[in-house]
Motif scaffolding. Structure first.
Motif, mmCIF file in Angstrom:
data_model
loop_
_atom_site.group_PDB
_atom_site.id
_atom_site.type_symbol
_atom_site.label_atom_id
_atom_site.label_comp_id
_atom_site.label_asym_id
_atom_site.label_seq_id
_atom_site.Cartn_x
_atom_site.Cartn_y
_atom_site.Cartn_z
ATOM 1 N N LEU A 12 -9.920 -10.058 -3.880
ATOM 2 C CA LEU A 12 -9.715 -8.933 -2.973
ATOM 3 C C LEU A 12 -8.244 -8.792 -2.599
ATOM 4 C CD1 LEU A 12 -10.938 -6.692 -1.209
ATOM 5 C CD2 LEU A 12 -11.217 -8.411 0.569
ATOM 6 N N THR A 29 -5.996 -5.545 -3.549
ATOM 7 C CA THR A 29 -5.379 -4.798 -2.454
ATOM 8 C C THR A 29 -3.860 -4.803 -2.573
ATOM 9 O OG1 THR A 29 -7.235 -5.394 -1.027
ATOM 10 C CG2 THR A 29 -5.248 -4.610 0.057
ATOM 11 N N TYR A 47 -2.768 -2.481 -5.418
ATOM 12 C CA TYR A 47 -2.953 -1.090 -5.026
ATOM 13 C C TYR A 47 -1.839 -0.634 -4.082
ATOM 14 C CZ TYR A 47 -5.232 3.004 -3.008
ATOM 15 O OH TYR A 47 -5.512 4.270 -2.568
ATOM 16 N N LEU A 48 -1.521 -1.452 -3.081
ATOM 17 C CA LEU A 48 -0.479 -1.089 -2.127
ATOM 18 C C LEU A 48 0.897 -1.034 -2.789
ATOM 19 C CD1 LEU A 48 -1.620 -3.074 1.026
ATOM 20 C CD2 LEU A 48 -1.747 -0.603 0.633
#
Length: 85
Positions: free
Chosen positions: A25, A29, A32-33
């Motif tokens: 996760l 994340t 993606y950021l």
């Protein structure tokens, strides 16, 4: 979504899922950021002040989208942020 999370917590499954998939996760994340930050940096022509302005305009949209889980509900705020940017 919140109800499902509370149900998993009540059944004791949430801690097992978090323990098993926390690293995955975090990687997803973070990737993606980083991708979004780079896209906004390209759009700002590598101007940090402009990049911060773009990010500040989009943050309310992100918070509203995450909290409502509805892209239709965020459409007016998204259009407003796009016009500002």
């Amino acid at each position: 979504v919140l109800g499902f999370i509370l149900k998993m917590q009540h059944e004791g499954m949430l801690t097992q899922i978090i323990a098993s998939y926390l690293q995955l996760l975090l990687v997803i994340t973070g990737t993606y950021l980083l991708y979004l930050a780079l896209l906004f940096l390209f759009a700002a022509a590598f101007n940090v002040r402009q990049w911060l302005f773009y990010i500040r305009n989009v943050l309310p949209v992100a918070l509203m989208g995450f909290s409502t889980m509805s892209s239709l509900a965020t459409m007016p705020v998204t259009l407003n942020a796009a016009e500002k940017n």
